[in-house]
Design an enzyme around this catalytic site. Structure first.
Site, short mmCIF file in Angstrom:
data_model
loop_
_atom_site.label_atom_id
_atom_site.label_comp_id
_atom_site.label_asym_id
_atom_site.label_seq_id
_atom_site.Cartn_x
_atom_site.Cartn_y
_atom_site.Cartn_z
N CYS A 358 -8.26 1.51 5.03
CA CYS A 358 -7.93 1.03 3.68
C CYS A 358 -8.58 -0.31 3.40
O CYS A 358 -8.28 -0.95 2.39
CB CYS A 358 -6.41 0.95 3.49
N GLU A 392 -10.93 3.25 -0.19
CA GLU A 392 -10.40 3.93 0.99
C GLU A 392 -11.54 4.72 1.62
O GLU A 392 -12.27 5.42 0.92
CB GLU A 392 -9.26 4.87 0.60
#
EC number: 2.1.1.-
Length: 404
Positions: A358, A392
Site C-alpha cells: 500500500c 496499491e
C-alpha cells in the site's frame, strides 16, 4: 465525479478527471520501478523484456465500503447536525451531506441517519463520530462513538431506530454504540461479504468473507476482486495439482488472500499477530469449507524463528512445521513496508514471492534487496482509492536463473 463537495472536502485530494489521475499514477509507477521492469542490463533469464505494468481501474463513484465521519456542533444550524470531514488543504472540518464515493446503500443511509440523529437529543448528545461499514449485499454496520456513557435508554432508542432503518432500506442494519472502554452491540458486529472471482467464466467461484466492526477489511470490493483474480491467475500459472507444495503467509489478517489461494496449495501456514483477526480467519475458513489453512499467532520475526527452529513456541505445539514443503510466500506488510533486512533475506528462500504493497516508496526500497535473487514476473497497479494520490501495488516475483 459529480460531487458538490469536490475540492472542498479533504476526503478526495486529487481533483483531476479520472483518466488523467490514472494515467499519472501509471506514469509515476513506471518511472519509479523502471529498473526492475527493464531487463536489458540484467544477467537473468526473464519471460518478457520489458515487463508492462498492469493497471486496474476502479469505478469512479459508489466504490467505497467503509467511511469515518466526525460531527461538530460548530455546524449546528436550524436544520441540525451534518456529517463533517477534514477540509481540502486546511486544518479544519467542513460539513457534508452526501458522499458519492460510498457504496449506494451507504449513500442512501446517510440522510436517514442524520434525520434520526437530529430528531433525538439522546442520540446526538456528545456524539463524536460515526463509522459506516457495508457489504456488496447491502448489510450495514453503523458505529456511533460518544464522549459519554451509554445506558439502557440509549440502547432502547437505538434499537428502535435500527428496526426503522431496516424497514425503510429493506436490509440488515446493525447499530453499535461506543464510549470509553465500552461497546454496545444491539444485534451483531459482523456482516457477510460475497465476492465472485472470474465472473461469467468457467473459473467463476464465489467466496464468503466475514467483515467485523473495527477490524481491517479491504475498502474497495471492486478493486479487491481484481487483486484476488490477479494473484490467483498468476499462481495458477505456476502451481498445478501435479506439483503440490505449501505457502507461507505473513500478516494474513482475516484471510482476504488466504481463502481464495487455499485451492492452489496443499497447505497454507497463515501467520498473524492480532488474535481477533485469527478468530475471524477461522470463521471464514469454516464458512467456505476450507480445511488446509493452518493459522498461527506469530509476527514476522517469530515466524522466521519458528521455521528456522531458533525458538520453540508453545502455541505451535500441535503444528508439525517439518511437514510443510514451502515454495511460495505472500506478504502484505503495513505502510512502513518490510524494511528489516533479516525478513527480506528470509523471503529470498522462496521460489515465489507475492508482495502486496500500500506504499510504493517502501516497496521500492524492499525490491532493491529482493531483486538480488528474484525477478518481477508480474506487476499490478490497483486504484484502490480513486480521487486520491494513493497507489496499491502487487508484485509477483520468481527466483532468478542466471544465464551461464
Amino acid at each position: 465525479m459529480n460531487c458538490e463537495h469536490f475540492g472542498i472536502c479533504g476526503g478526495c485530494t486529487n481533483i483531476q478527471d479520472y483518466s488523467t489521475q490514472l494515467q499519472a499514477k501509471h506514469n509515476l509507477t513506471l518511472q519509479e520501478f523502471q529498473s526492475f521492469l527493464d531487463t536489458k542490463s540484467k544477467n537473468f533469464q526473464y519471460p518478457t523484456n520489458p515487463l508492462a505494468i498492469e493497471v486496474f481501474a476502479s469505478p469512479q463513484e459508489g466504490f467505497r465500503a467503509r467511511a469515518e465521519f466526525r460531527f461538530s456542533h460548530v455546524f449546528q444550524n436550524k436544520s441540525g447536525l451534518d456529517f463533517a470531514m477534514n477540509a481540502f488543504g486546511y486544518n479544519h472540518r467542513v460539513p457534508i451531506k452526501k458522499c458519492p464515493i460510498l457504496l449506494p446503500t451507504l449513500q442512501d443511509i446517510m440522510p436517514l441517519l442524520l434525520h434520526y440523529l437530529n430528531t433525538y437529543d439522546l442520540l446526538n448528545h456528545k456524539l463524536y463520530a460515526c463509522n459506516l461499514l457495508s457489504s456488496l449485499q447491502n448489510e450495514i454496520i453503523i458505529t456511533l462513538i460518544y464522549h459519554k456513557s451509554l445506558d439502557s435508554h440509549w440502547e432502547s432508542l437505538a434499537l428502535k431506530i435500527q428496526k426503522e432503518l431496516e424497514y425503510t432500506l429493506n436490509t440488515n442494519i446493525h447499530i453499535i454504540g461506543r464510549s470509553k472502554n465500552h461497546k454496545h452491540i444491539l444485534s451483531n458486529d459482523i456482516i457477510c461479504e460475497h465476492l465472485t472471482l472470474f465472473a461469467n467464466t468457467p473459473k467463476e467461484r464465489t467466496y464468503t468473507f466475514f467483515k467485523q466492526e473495527s477490524r481491517f477489511c479491504q475498502p474497495n470490493p471492486f478493486i479487491n476482486t481484481q487483486m484476488l483474480e490477479f494473484i490467483v491467475s498468476a499462481l495458477s500459472s505456476i502451481y498445478t495439482p501435479q506439483t503440490p507444495c505449501d505457502m507461507l503467509e505473513l500478516y494474513c489478517g482475516s484471510g482476504n488472500f488466504t481463502i481464495p489461494l487455499a485451492s492452489i496449495f496443499r497447505h497454507i501456514f497463515a501467520t498473524e499477530v492480532v488474535k481477533s483477526a485469527i478468530t475471524l480467519l477461522q470463521k471464514n475458513m469454516a464458512k467456505n469449507n476450507i480445511e488446509n489453512i493452518i493459522p498461527a499467532r506469530l509476527n514476522a520475526f517469530e515466524s522466521i524463528q519458528a521455521l528456522r527452529k531458533e525458538r520453540v513456541f508453545f502455541r505451535l505445539k500441535n503444528i508439525d512445521l517439518d511437514a510443510f514443503a514451502f515454495d511460495c510466500v505472500l506478504i502484505d506488510p503495513p505502510r512502513s513496508g518490510v524494511g528489516e533486512e533479516e525478513v527480506l533475506y528470509f523471503l529470498q528462500n522462496f521460489n515465489t514471492i507475492i508482495y502486496v504493497s500500500c506504499n510504493p516508496h517502501t516497496l521500492l526500497n524492499d525490491l532493491r534487496i529482493l531483486s538480488q535473487s528474484h525477478y518481477v514476473m508480474r506487476f499490478g497497479l490497483f486504484d484502490q482509492f480513486p480521487h486520491t494520490y494513493h497507489r496499491e501495488c502487487i508484485v509477483i516475483l520468481r527466483k532468478s536463473n542466471k544465464i551461464l
